[in-house]
Design a protein around this motif. Structure first.
Motif, PDB file in Angstrom:
ATOM      1  N   TRP A  40       0.890  -1.174   0.000  1.00  0.00           N
ATOM      2  CA  TRP A  40       0.000   0.000   0.000  1.00  0.00           C
ATOM      3  C   TRP A  40       0.914   1.206   0.000  1.00  0.00           C
ATOM      4  CZ3 TRP A  40      -5.240   0.447  -0.109  1.00  0.00           C
ATOM      5  CH2 TRP A  40      -5.844   1.588   0.415  1.00  0.00           C
ATOM      6  N   HIS A  73      -1.721  -5.025   1.981  1.00  0.00           N
ATOM      7  CA  HIS A  73      -1.190  -4.160   3.035  1.00  0.00           C
ATOM      8  C   HIS A  73      -2.140  -2.974   3.166  1.00  0.00           C
ATOM      9  CE1 HIS A  73       3.292  -5.518   2.490  1.00  0.00           C
ATOM     10  NE2 HIS A  73       2.451  -6.481   2.127  1.00  0.00           N
ATOM     11  N   LEU A 132      -0.757  -1.922   9.113  1.00  0.00           N
ATOM     12  CA  LEU A 132       0.468  -1.161   9.361  1.00  0.00           C
ATOM     13  C   LEU A 132       0.159   0.273   9.749  1.00  0.00           C
ATOM     14  CD1 LEU A 132       1.933  -2.332   5.996  1.00  0.00           C
ATOM     15  CD2 LEU A 132       3.086  -2.845   8.153  1.00  0.00           C
ATOM     16  N   ARG A 133       1.155   0.890  10.383  1.00  0.00           N
ATOM     17  CA  ARG A 133       1.023   2.320  10.602  1.00  0.00           C
ATOM     18  C   ARG A 133       1.325   3.047   9.289  1.00  0.00           C
ATOM     19  NH1 ARG A 133       5.625   5.320  13.844  1.00  0.00           N
ATOM     20  NH2 ARG A 133       6.596   5.190  11.797  1.00  0.00           N
ATOM     21  N   GLY A 134       2.409   2.653   8.654  1.00  0.00           N
ATOM     22  CA  GLY A 134       2.821   3.306   7.418  1.00  0.00           C
ATOM     23  C   GLY A 134       3.909   4.314   7.677  1.00  0.00           C
ATOM     24  N   ASP A 135       4.561   4.673   6.571  1.00  0.00           N
ATOM     25  CA  ASP A 135       5.593   5.714   6.619  1.00  0.00           C
ATOM     26  C   ASP A 135       4.956   7.008   6.150  1.00  0.00           C
ATOM     27  OD1 ASP A 135       7.742   4.174   7.479  1.00  0.00           O
ATOM     28  OD2 ASP A 135       8.058   3.373   5.458  1.00  0.00           O
ATOM     29  N   ALA A 175      -0.127   1.057  14.137  1.00  0.00           N
ATOM     30  CA  ALA A 175      -0.763  -0.150  13.609  1.00  0.00           C
ATOM     31  C   ALA A 175      -1.742  -0.754  14.615  1.00  0.00           C
ATOM     32  CB  ALA A 175       0.306  -1.167  13.241  1.00  0.00           C
ATOM     33  N   TYR A 235       9.886  -6.231  14.001  1.00  0.00           N
ATOM     34  CA  TYR A 235      11.210  -5.689  13.675  1.00  0.00           C
ATOM     35  C   TYR A 235      12.295  -6.352  14.513  1.00  0.00           C
ATOM     36  CZ  TYR A 235       8.377  -2.306  11.242  1.00  0.00           C
ATOM     37  OH  TYR A 235       7.476  -1.740  10.382  1.00  0.00           O
ATOM     38  N   HIS A 254      12.209  -1.095  15.405  1.00  0.00           N
ATOM     39  CA  HIS A 254      11.792  -0.222  14.305  1.00  0.00           C
ATOM     40  C   HIS A 254      12.849   0.860  14.096  1.00  0.00           C
ATOM     41  CE1 HIS A 254       9.542   2.857  12.130  1.00  0.00           C
ATOM     42  NE2 HIS A 254       8.801   1.847  11.694  1.00  0.00           N
ATOM     43  N   ASP A 301       9.510  -2.119  21.819  1.00  0.00           N
ATOM     44  CA  ASP A 301       8.991  -2.579  20.514  1.00  0.00           C
ATOM     45  C   ASP A 301       8.392  -3.989  20.622  1.00  0.00           C
ATOM     46  OD1 ASP A 301       9.200  -0.656  18.559  1.00  0.00           O
ATOM     47  OD2 ASP A 301      10.492  -1.886  17.265  1.00  0.00           O
ATOM     48  N   TYR A 318       5.233  -3.832  22.421  1.00  0.00           N
ATOM     49  CA  TYR A 318       4.227  -3.217  21.553  1.00  0.00           C
ATOM     50  C   TYR A 318       3.695  -4.248  20.544  1.00  0.00           C
ATOM     51  CZ  TYR A 318       2.221  -0.362  17.891  1.00  0.00           C
ATOM     52  OH  TYR A 318       1.380   0.141  16.944  1.00  0.00           O
ATOM     53  N   LYS A 373      -0.195  -5.627  19.712  1.00  0.00           N
ATOM     54  CA  LYS A 373      -0.854  -5.792  18.403  1.00  0.00           C
ATOM     55  C   LYS A 373      -1.471  -7.194  18.300  1.00  0.00           C
ATOM     56  CE  LYS A 373       2.710  -4.198  15.614  1.00  0.00           C
ATOM     57  NZ  LYS A 373       3.340  -3.699  14.377  1.00  0.00           N
TER      58      LYS A 373
END
Ligand SMILES: Cc1cc2nc3c(=O)[nH]c(=O)nc-3n(C[C@H](O)[C@H](O)[C@H](O)COP(=O)(O)OP(=O)(O)OC[C@H]3O[C@@H](n4cnc5c(N)ncnc54)[C@H](O)[C@@H]3O)c2cc1C
Ligand SMILES: NC(=O)c1ccc[n+]([C@@H]2O[C@H](COP(=O)([O-])OP(=O)(O)OC[C@H]3O[C@@H](n4cnc5c(N)ncnc54)[C@H](O)[C@@H]3O)[C@@H](O)[C@H]2O)c1
Ligand SMILES: C[S@@+](CC[C@H](N)C(=O)[O-])C[C@H]1O[C@@H](n2cnc3c(N)ncnc32)[C@H](O)[C@@H]1O
Length: 627
Positions: free
Chosen positions: A53, A81, A110-113, A131, A153, A157, A175, A178, A182
């Motif tokens: 995505w 995605h 995902l959160r995304g960039d 996310a 990750y 991350h 992380d 976290y 999720k």
């Protein structure tokens, strides 16, 4: 099906699984090529394929469109995605509703960039900062509809990677915790960011297990394909590169081929180490390329180019709606996407016996999307012209194209969505070339098979320890004169059944009205006989409109209106017959010798409407189904 269920089934069988990631190409031509590549890669039996995505929803429409086609046309279990930053809730809801409508059951949440050119992402009104918010949202609004995968990750991350070892340790564990959130919120699977230090992955899995994460953690593996790409990707993902790999690459960085070969060797070693340690499967970042990913899987013995898994002779769409589908007419064998499009609105599919789902319930020919496979973009037109001739003078030029196609000299023809002839055709290839040389222009065929093992690399399909059977089949165009000569010969061979029709609908057949002929079947332990491919007179009449339209839409349209070339094509399309012939004697029959006999052998004159003096009759019109 949800990926987690497919994976659990593989784990139970003790069979490692693999999957392929793709991203939306930037050009129309690239998208067309992607579908071809996915088609080839899907034939190796990945557990699923996924499509990315674009950051901030930049490729939303294209990603959704590609995902729909992957699931329903390429027929591979698909995961899309979805990122939630910069995305208002209604856009997310729209995307998820669409996925549901396409029959796709898998999302990578995902959160995304931040979108390209932006430093940071925007948290839209109402939330979606990470996310976790998206996982919660999907579970709250869609319940169990989707299988949800999330990113993990192994090196933390990149946003939280810092030089200070103490703070790094703290960030890493944050992380990991976290990730646990999720999973607790409803995700059922983790795919990791790429890594080149396998020990980091093993440690990450251990750490995840130590905080109570029990979901599978599938390693994401990116084969090194170019030195530049490797440096870029490991740079912005902050991936650590073991000194030995860095040194090896440094020494060969100017030699593209050497880098690629090294990438395959390293990828193989990495994956072998992962599998040896008990990892249940591998996720491959393909970068939309097939060679390295397939070479690695082949080295690992997970794919075999010569023997691809074929549960049926045709690839079944993984969507709920089509799960019951067990039978298809042979006519669309080389155009499965067209068949899927034209039957997309069917509510029920023929299962077991060829049932009631018949013409005229087939979708109309108005959807030319897949019709224009070879003549869509200018690049494809150029490729088609190169294969079929920049100009045509006569029928002989057309015959020559068919001869070249069946002898493997060119690999595109309007009547096939595939890039090449299938393995099984090898058995009859010389005979097909001879038929084409004698002006019977073939578009579909299969050799007779009398009980080959279901594991046979060329004609095998279905479960192990079974036997498969086929009746010899050929479908071709021929001139009215050839057809008259041929019809007389066919009438002398009791085991042969045939149907012929021209564009105007004049037809001749020796098949009783409505008789459906199973031409491929398989016998397997503890199962009923499966008969996945049939010749059906009513479907043949529907197919003929498509088959004739392909002459003009795909081939004729390459040439200027009014040109000689176009006239040659239009003459053939307007006057020739499409003929479908089955030799029902799959034990002793010799269909090709009958077809190859000299045209002068016996040719009683036929009357104008195609019905001849030898007892054949017109094909019965399709039954009208009640509305
Ligand atoms: C397999 C894979 C596929 C990807 N595909 C795409 C794609 O298609 N499109 C795309 O744009 N990007 C994609 N990415 C990149 C990804 O979107 C970025 O890495 C993004 O920066 C983070 O997304 P995430 O879902 O991993 O974020 P999150 O899981 O939200 O985590 C991001 C960071 O924030 C921290 N964090 C967030 N919320 C909390 C919280 N509540 N408490 C504590 N810490 C928190 C996390 O610990 C982590 O460090 C992909 C990444 C992977 C690994
Ligand atoms: N594993 C990942 O982290 C990952 C995977 C896919 C995409 N992405 C991110 O998603 C966004 C959109 O990506 P796109 O596919 O539309 O186009 P793109 O041109 O940014 O990326 C093309 C392909 O490169 C690979 N890739 C890109 N960034 C990566 C990263 N950070 N880590 C690993 N692989 C990466 C993926 O296979 C991706 O499909 C980008 O921001 C990209 O960085 C990240
Ligand atoms: C999918 S198969 C036939 C059905 C299959 N055996 C089954 O049981 O369902 C279609 C075959 O047609 C062959 N083919 C494709 N184009 C052809 C052409 N122009 N002439 C003859 N055969 C062709 C392909 O190689 C392929 O083997």
């Amino acid at each position: 099906m949800k990926i987690i269920d497919k994976m659990n089934a593989s784990i139970k069988e003790g069979k490692p699984f693999f999957s392929f990631e793709f991203f939306p190409p930037r050009t129309e031509e690239g998208v067309e090529n992607l579908f071809d590549r996915q088609d080839r890669m899907a034939s190796y039996g990945p557990t699923f394929c996924d499509i990315t995505w674009g950051a901030g929803g930049s490729t939303a429409d294209l990603t959704l469109d590609i995902a729909a086609k992957m699931q329903n046309m390429v027929c591979v279990e698909t995961m899309m995605h979805l990122t939630c930053t910069n995305m208002p809730e209604e856009k997310l809801r729209d995307a998820l509703d669409k996925l549901k409508g396409y029959g796709i059951q898998n999302v990578l949440a995902l959160r995304g960039d931040p979108p390209k050119g932006q430093e940071s992402f925007t948290v839209v009104e109402g939330g979606f900062a990470c996310a976790l918010d998206l996982v919660k949202y999907i579970r709250a609004h869609y319940g169990d509809t989707f299988g949800i995968c999330v990113a993990g990750y192994p090196e933390a991350h990149p946003d939280v990677i810092v030089d200070d070892p103490e703070r790094m340790k703290e960030n890493y564990w944050k992380d990991v915790h976290y990730l646990k959130e999720k999973i607790d919120a409803g995700a059922d699977l983790v795919i990791t960011q790429l890594f080149y230090d396998v020990e980091r992955y093993f440690q990450f899995v251990k750490d995840c297990r130590s905080v109570g994460i029990t979901a599978p953690i599938i390693p994401g593996v990116m084969p090194i394909m170019t030195y530049g790409g490797f440096k870029r990707m490991t740079g912005f993902c902050k991936t650590s590169v073991p000194p030995r790999i860095a040194a090896d690459l440094e020494a060969i960085k100017d030699n593209e081929e050497a880098v690629k070969a090294y990438g395959i060797e390293l990828g193989t070693k990495t994956c072998r180490a992962l599998l040896d340690a008990g990892v249940p499967g591998l996720h491959l970042y393909t970068l939309n390329l097939e060679a390295s990913a397939l070479a690695i899987l082949e080295n690992l013995g997970l794919v075999n180019k010569a023997q691809r898994p074929r549960p049926l002779p045709w690839r079944k769409a993984p969507s709920h709606k089509r799960l019951a589908e067990e039978v298809r007419p042979i006519h669309w064998s080389n155009r499965p996407k067209a068949y899927l499009t034209r039957t997309a609105d069917w509510d029920s599919f023929p299962a077991g016996r060829w049932g009631n789902a018949r013409s005229p319930a087939y979708g109309t020919l108005s959807d030319y999307q897949f019709m224009r496979r070879h003549s869509g973009s200018e690049k494809r037109r150029e490729k088609a012209r190169a294969a079929w001739g920049a100009s045509l003078n006569s029928v002989a030029d057309v015959v020559n194209v068919f001869v070249k196609y069946t002898s493997g000299e060119i690999n595109v023809l309007p009547w096939s969505e595939m890039d090449s002839l299938q393995h099984e055709t090898g058995k009859i290839q010389e005979r097909l070339v001879a038929l084409n040389r004698s002006d019977l222009l073939t578009i579909n065929s299969q050799p007779a098979v009398n009980g080959a093992p279901s594991s046979d690399p060329h004609v095998g399909w279905g479960a192990g320890n079974g036997y498969v059977y086929q009746k010899a089949y050929v479908e071709f165009f021929c001139s009215p004169a050839s057809f008259r000569a041929l019809e007389a010969r066919l009438a002398c061979v009791p085991s042969i059944t045939y149907m012929a029709v021209n564009a105007a609908g004049q037809s001749a057949t020796n098949v009783p009205a409505g008789a459906v002929n199973a031409v491929t079947w398989g016998v397997f332990p503890a199962r009923e006989v499966i008969q996945p491919t049939v010749v059906d007179p009513q479907s043949f009449l529907v197919w003929k409109d498509e088959a004739f339209a392909l002459w003009t839409e795909e081939w004729g349209s390459l040439y200027a209106p009014g040109s000689r070339s176009r006239a040659v094509i239009e003459d053939i399309a307007g006057s020739w017959y499409l003929v479908s012939v089955v030799d029902n004697d799959y034990v002793r029959g010799d269909l090709f010798s009958v077809l190859e006999a000299p045209a002068a052998a016996a040719a009683p004159s036929a009357n104008g409407n195609g019905a001849s003096a030898n007892g054949s009759h017109a094909i019965a019109e399709p039954e009208r189904l009640a509305a």
